[in-house]
Design an enzyme around this catalytic site. Structure first.
Site, PDB file in Angstrom:
ATOM      1  N   HIS A 173     -61.538  27.972  55.118  1.00  0.00           N
ATOM      2  CA  HIS A 173     -60.946  27.810  56.448  1.00  0.00           C
ATOM      3  C   HIS A 173     -59.453  28.163  56.441  1.00  0.00           C
ATOM      4  CE1 HIS A 173     -58.782  24.171  55.256  1.00  0.00           C
ATOM      5  NE2 HIS A 173     -59.877  23.809  54.612  1.00  0.00           N
ATOM      6  N   GLU A 181     -66.504  19.815  52.802  1.00  0.00           N
ATOM      7  CA  GLU A 181     -65.637  19.585  51.654  1.00  0.00           C
ATOM      8  C   GLU A 181     -66.106  18.355  50.876  1.00  0.00           C
ATOM      9  OE1 GLU A 181     -64.033  20.538  49.296  1.00  0.00           O
ATOM     10  OE2 GLU A 181     -61.995  20.987  49.993  1.00  0.00           O
TER      11      GLU A 181
END
Length: 215
Positions: free
Chosen positions: A9, A82
């Site tokens: 990201h 994550e």
């Protein structure tokens, strides 16, 4: 041969503030949006057929920008999240005490089953990331998916593709909006299955990386 692109990201507000994100969330900065736009420009002619993203906001925001350029819809997959960093999520790294810093370091220094209390181990992370990657094998023939995920998650995945243990020392830098690619193939000179074609490519980015500024 199946080619799968892997994108971290864009830069977030908490990246800049050095706060631990994990599965908590923070929006992209203006630079993070610009980074995602540069990824989009880079891959729009690569024949991407699927955009599959972690369901966290920062990855979805990145994925939507890329998807517009590739004319794809975004599919979310929570397996691409994550690492869960448990009790340390949302904390600034500079505020950690000695014990808390030891928990954090155990995730990157090669400690078997290192984890933060109430969080995940690297092995648990690797298992779900590998499952998400392997699910790409079920896509229609000639698919070319792009997965949007996170720094520790993607680094762990690439390490295990190389045959390293999930908890191996973290020595692969994947900067915000870096592009990696793994291929699934049968080759006379490489192990059958997943191989790494590129890792951490940032040649499409024009701004100085955050970790260059924060050394």
């Amino acid at each position: 041969m199946l080619q799968v692109y892997l994108v971290r990201h864009g830069e977030t507000e908490w990246n800049v503030a050095r706060r631990i994100q994990g599965q908590s969330d923070s929006p992209l900065t203006a630079m993070g949006v610009r980074q995602a736009q540069q990824v989009a420009e880079r891959v729009k002619s690569a024949g991407i057929t699927h955009i599959i993203s972690s369901d966290l906001g920062r990855t979805c925001q990145t994925a939507e920008i890329i998807a517009q350029a590739c004319r794809c819809d975004v599919i979310t997959d929570p397996r691409l999240r994550e690492l869960d960093m448990g009790v340390l999520e949302q904390r600034e790294i500079a505020t950690l005490n000695t014990q808390e810093e030891a928990w954090r370091k155990s995730l990157i220094d090669g400690t078997p089953d290192g984890r933060i209390p109430q969080g995940e181990s690297m092995v648990e992370l690797a298992n779900r990331m590998q499952a998400a990657l392997n699910s790409c094998l079920a896509l229609p023939e000639h698919s070319r998916p792009l997965l949007v995920s996170h720094g520790i998650a993607l680094g762990c995945l690439l390490s295990t593709v190389l045959g390293l243990p999930a908890y191996a020392e973290r020595r692969l830098r994947l900067r915000n909006c870096s592009i990696s690619r793994v291929d699934y193939q049968n080759s006379p000179w490489l192990a059958n299955g997943w191989v790494i074609e590129t890792a951490g490519d940032v040649s499409h980015l024009t701004d100085i990386a955050l970790d260059e500024v924060q050394r």
